[in-house]
Design a protein around this motif. Structure first.
Motif, PDB file in Angstrom:
ATOM      1  N   ARG A  91       0.836  -1.201   0.000  1.00  0.00           N
ATOM      2  CA  ARG A  91       0.000   0.000   0.000  1.00  0.00           C
ATOM      3  C   ARG A  91       0.875   1.257   0.000  1.00  0.00           C
ATOM      4  O   ARG A  91       1.089   1.905   1.024  1.00  0.00           O
ATOM      5  N   SER A  92       1.376   1.580  -1.153  1.00  0.00           N
ATOM      6  CA  SER A  92       2.266   2.733  -1.320  1.00  0.00           C
ATOM      7  C   SER A  92       1.876   3.459  -2.599  1.00  0.00           C
ATOM      8  O   SER A  92       1.769   2.841  -3.663  1.00  0.00           O
ATOM      9  N   ILE A  93       1.668   4.780  -2.497  1.00  0.00           N
ATOM     10  CA  ILE A  93       1.240   5.553  -3.665  1.00  0.00           C
ATOM     11  C   ILE A  93       2.026   6.858  -3.748  1.00  0.00           C
ATOM     12  O   ILE A  93       2.287   7.513  -2.735  1.00  0.00           O
ATOM     13  N   ILE A  94       2.428   7.206  -4.962  1.00  0.00           N
ATOM     14  CA  ILE A  94       3.129   8.459  -5.220  1.00  0.00           C
ATOM     15  C   ILE A  94       2.218   9.319  -6.082  1.00  0.00           C
ATOM     16  O   ILE A  94       1.824   8.927  -7.185  1.00  0.00           O
ATOM     17  N   ASP A  95       1.887  10.476  -5.569  1.00  0.00           N
ATOM     18  CA  ASP A  95       0.969  11.394  -6.233  1.00  0.00           C
ATOM     19  C   ASP A  95       1.780  12.425  -7.008  1.00  0.00           C
ATOM     20  O   ASP A  95       2.149  13.473  -6.480  1.00  0.00           O
ATOM     21  N   GLY A  96       2.048  12.120  -8.271  1.00  0.00           N
ATOM     22  CA  GLY A  96       2.905  12.987  -9.077  1.00  0.00           C
ATOM     23  C   GLY A  96       2.257  14.281  -9.511  1.00  0.00           C
ATOM     24  O   GLY A  96       2.921  15.153 -10.090  1.00  0.00           O
ATOM     25  N   ARG A  97       0.950  14.429  -9.235  1.00  0.00           N
ATOM     26  CA  ARG A  97       0.252  15.660  -9.615  1.00  0.00           C
ATOM     27  C   ARG A  97      -0.409  16.340  -8.425  1.00  0.00           C
ATOM     28  O   ARG A  97      -1.142  17.326  -8.600  1.00  0.00           O
ATOM     29  N   ASN A  98      -0.153  15.840  -7.229  1.00  0.00           N
ATOM     30  CA  ASN A  98      -0.782  16.387  -6.019  1.00  0.00           C
ATOM     31  C   ASN A  98      -2.291  16.548  -6.210  1.00  0.00           C
ATOM     32  O   ASN A  98      -2.882  17.590  -5.882  1.00  0.00           O
ATOM     33  N   ALA A 156      -4.959  12.820   2.984  1.00  0.00           N
ATOM     34  CA  ALA A 156      -5.406  12.382   4.310  1.00  0.00           C
ATOM     35  C   ALA A 156      -6.237  11.109   4.200  1.00  0.00           C
ATOM     36  O   ALA A 156      -6.135  10.205   5.049  1.00  0.00           O
ATOM     37  N   ARG A 157      -7.043  11.028   3.167  1.00  0.00           N
ATOM     38  CA  ARG A 157      -7.877   9.833   2.951  1.00  0.00           C
ATOM     39  C   ARG A 157      -7.015   8.600   2.729  1.00  0.00           C
ATOM     40  O   ARG A 157      -7.301   7.512   3.274  1.00  0.00           O
ATOM     41  N   TRP A 158      -5.953   8.740   1.940  1.00  0.00           N
ATOM     42  CA  TRP A 158      -5.093   7.597   1.673  1.00  0.00           C
ATOM     43  C   TRP A 158      -4.324   7.175   2.931  1.00  0.00           C
ATOM     44  O   TRP A 158      -4.162   5.977   3.195  1.00  0.00           O
ATOM     45  N   ARG A 159      -3.876   8.146   3.693  1.00  0.00           N
ATOM     46  CA  ARG A 159      -3.139   7.808   4.912  1.00  0.00           C
ATOM     47  C   ARG A 159      -4.054   7.173   5.951  1.00  0.00           C
ATOM     48  O   ARG A 159      -3.659   6.230   6.648  1.00  0.00           O
ATOM     49  N   ARG A 160      -5.281   7.673   6.042  1.00  0.00           N
ATOM     50  CA  ARG A 160      -6.239   7.035   6.951  1.00  0.00           C
ATOM     51  C   ARG A 160      -6.522   5.593   6.539  1.00  0.00           C
ATOM     52  O   ARG A 160      -6.821   4.740   7.380  1.00  0.00           O
ATOM     53  N   GLY A 161      -6.426   5.353   5.235  1.00  0.00           N
ATOM     54  CA  GLY A 161      -6.675   4.007   4.720  1.00  0.00           C
ATOM     55  C   GLY A 161      -5.485   3.078   4.860  1.00  0.00           C
ATOM     56  O   GLY A 161      -5.525   1.961   4.344  1.00  0.00           O
ATOM     57  N   GLY A 162      -4.437   3.528   5.526  1.00  0.00           N
ATOM     58  CA  GLY A 162      -3.293   2.655   5.776  1.00  0.00           C
ATOM     59  C   GLY A 162      -2.233   2.668   4.681  1.00  0.00           C
ATOM     60  O   GLY A 162      -1.357   1.806   4.650  1.00  0.00           O
ATOM     61  N   TRP A 163      -2.286   3.660   3.814  1.00  0.00           N
ATOM     62  CA  TRP A 163      -1.320   3.743   2.729  1.00  0.00           C
ATOM     63  C   TRP A 163      -0.171   4.695   3.065  1.00  0.00           C
ATOM     64  O   TRP A 163      -0.356   5.658   3.814  1.00  0.00           O
ATOM     65  N   VAL A 164       0.991   4.404   2.495  1.00  0.00           N
ATOM     66  CA  VAL A 164       2.102   5.344   2.525  1.00  0.00           C
ATOM     67  C   VAL A 164       1.914   6.271   1.324  1.00  0.00           C
ATOM     68  O   VAL A 164       1.988   5.829   0.168  1.00  0.00           O
ATOM     69  N   TYR A 165       1.642   7.532   1.595  1.00  0.00           N
ATOM     70  CA  TYR A 165       1.383   8.518   0.553  1.00  0.00           C
ATOM     71  C   TYR A 165       2.577   9.454   0.427  1.00  0.00           C
ATOM     72  O   TYR A 165       3.092   9.938   1.426  1.00  0.00           O
TER      73      TYR A 165
END
Length: 440
Positions: free
Chosen positions: A413-420, A425-434
């Protein structure tokens, strides 16, 4: 009026269809029989929202047709628009004008009545003047050259043609028929002028410089916020909040202040490089030297995302399974020319990762550029057993994603948001490394 449009790529096909929509009798001309056949059947060879209905409506009405015949086009009208590409020369910053020259060299000898060639393409300053000399040397009748730069945004091209922010026309004021040229253009755009679209009549050089200056300014604004995002990364500041605060200043504005992977496509990168090259030829390279750093900042964002992907999978991309969401340089387009997203995907693969790309519209074009990448037909397929997910084009389909959509398919569960563009906060609450660019 009877018009021709030479070149049926993104610019030319859009302009031809929209001029017919304004009620003119238009012939689109291209040397590629495949493009002409597709367009004649009402099919655009690229994705642009809203264009195909305009194309088909005017084909059916008989106001629009396409041909490969220059003699047919020369006989059809006295007003000829020039909309061919001006790509970057291989190994140089300068623009390649061979397609522009080819049209003028082929068309001018065929003209039988006084005519005007109106440039739409983005060209180095001084091109229109030189084309005028070139056309008159090849023609047996009086030929004028004017410049009417386009300001199209991919994804909004129909709106930007039919209701632009402004109309700019450059004419050679030393020519006796300069007033006639302006009258022709005013008649072509009569509906737009009646809608009070601003009309600016300039000399040739100013008209040429307006477009490239606009692109240089937008590129500078994007690279500025990306440079600030680098400082934000070093300090723990949040570039998205910072940009919001800057945007309230009416002198600055919020548009084009989105930090992220940077700009690409068929216009901004090659246009600012051509601007630098032409300025150097004119002895004014010092005046635009800052554009070199603008370009550097923009390209640096791409390697930054590759480094972020490596850190996300433990330091080495070798053998990692990487999902890339987005291949087009921007949403609502299938254009992958100088696409930051596709460039990043390619670099990650070169580092030894297994890369799977999904884009709602640009997969076919991407496959032609990078056939060695894996391509998926859905988000879920692209993210299957992924060690990290990269969002690199801000399609609505991607910005609407939540952790619950990807939890069942990813390996990590790791995601890189290249466009912000995601709600971190939603992804981090869901247990992801954002991880975003310029954000804590």
């Amino acid at each position: 009026m009877r018009l021709t449009v030479f070149g049926t790529g993104y610019l030319g096909a859009t302009h031809a269809a929209c001029m017919a929509e304004l009620g003119h009798d238009v012939v689109g001309v291209d040397v590629d029989p495949g493009k002409v056949a597709k367009l004649s059947d009402g099919v655009t060879p690229f994705f642009e929202p809203g264009l195909e209905p305009v194309l088909r409506r005017n084909l059916d009405a008989g106001r629009l047709r396409f041909t490969t015949s220059y003699p047919e086009a020369a006989a059809h009208a006295d007003v000829h628009f020039l909309g061919v590409g001006t790509p970057q020369k291989k190994g140089e910053y300068a623009a390649d004008l061979k397609y522009v020259h080819a049209v003028v060299d082929s068309l001018a000898p065929l003209l039988e009545r006084p005519s005007v060639i109106i440039g739409k393409s983005t060209v180095p300053v001084g091109t229109a003047r030189d084309l005028g000399v070139r056309a008159r040397a090849a023609a047996s009748v009086d030929v004028e050259v004017a410049w009417n730069p386009e300001f199209l945004r991919e994804g909004f091209a129909v709106k930007d043609t039919l209701r632009p922010d402004r109309l700019v026309l450059g004419v050679d004021g030393a020519r006796e028929r300069a007033d006639w040229v302006a009258e022709q253009v005013r008649e072509i755009y009569a509906e737009l002028l009646a809608a009070e679209i601003p009309f600016l009549l300039t000399d040739l050089a100013t008209a040429e410089l307006v477009k490239v200056s606009a692109n240089a300014f937008l590129a500078t604004k994007i690279s500025f916020i990306n440079a600030v995002s680098e400082v934000c990364e070093a300090t723990g500041a949040d570039v998205t909040v910072l940009a919001d605060a800057l945007g309230y200043d009416a002198r600055i504005g919020r548009r084009f202040l989105n930090a992220g992977l940077g700009f690409g496509g068929g216009c901004l990168p090659k246009d600012i490089r051509a601007f630098m090259a032409r300025s150097g030829e004119l002895g004014a390279d010092h005046a635009v030297a800052f554009l070199r750093e603008v370009d550097n900042i923009n390209m640096r964002r791409r390697t930054k995302v590759v480094d972020m992907a490596a850190r996300a999978v433990g330091g080495s991309l070798l053998g990692a399974n990487v999902a890339v969401l987005g291949a087009a340089f921007k949403p609502e387009s299938d254009d992958v020319r100088d696409s930051p997203a596709l460039n990043v995907a390619g670099m990650i693969q070169l580092h030894g990762a297994v890369v799977t790309v999904y884009d709602p519209k640009a997969v076919d074009n991407s496959r032609r550029v990078f056939p060695t990448l894996n391509y998926a037909t859905s988000v879920a397929e692209a993210c299957d057993r992924a060690d990290v997910v990269l969002v690199l084009t801000e399609w609505d389909e991607f910005t609407a994603l939540g952790p619950e959509d990807l939890n069942p398919v990813v390996r990590t569960r790791s995601i890189i948001d290249g466009r912000n563009c995601l709600e971190r906060a939603r992804w981090r609450r869901g247990g992801w490394v954002y991880a975003g660019l310029g954000t804590p």
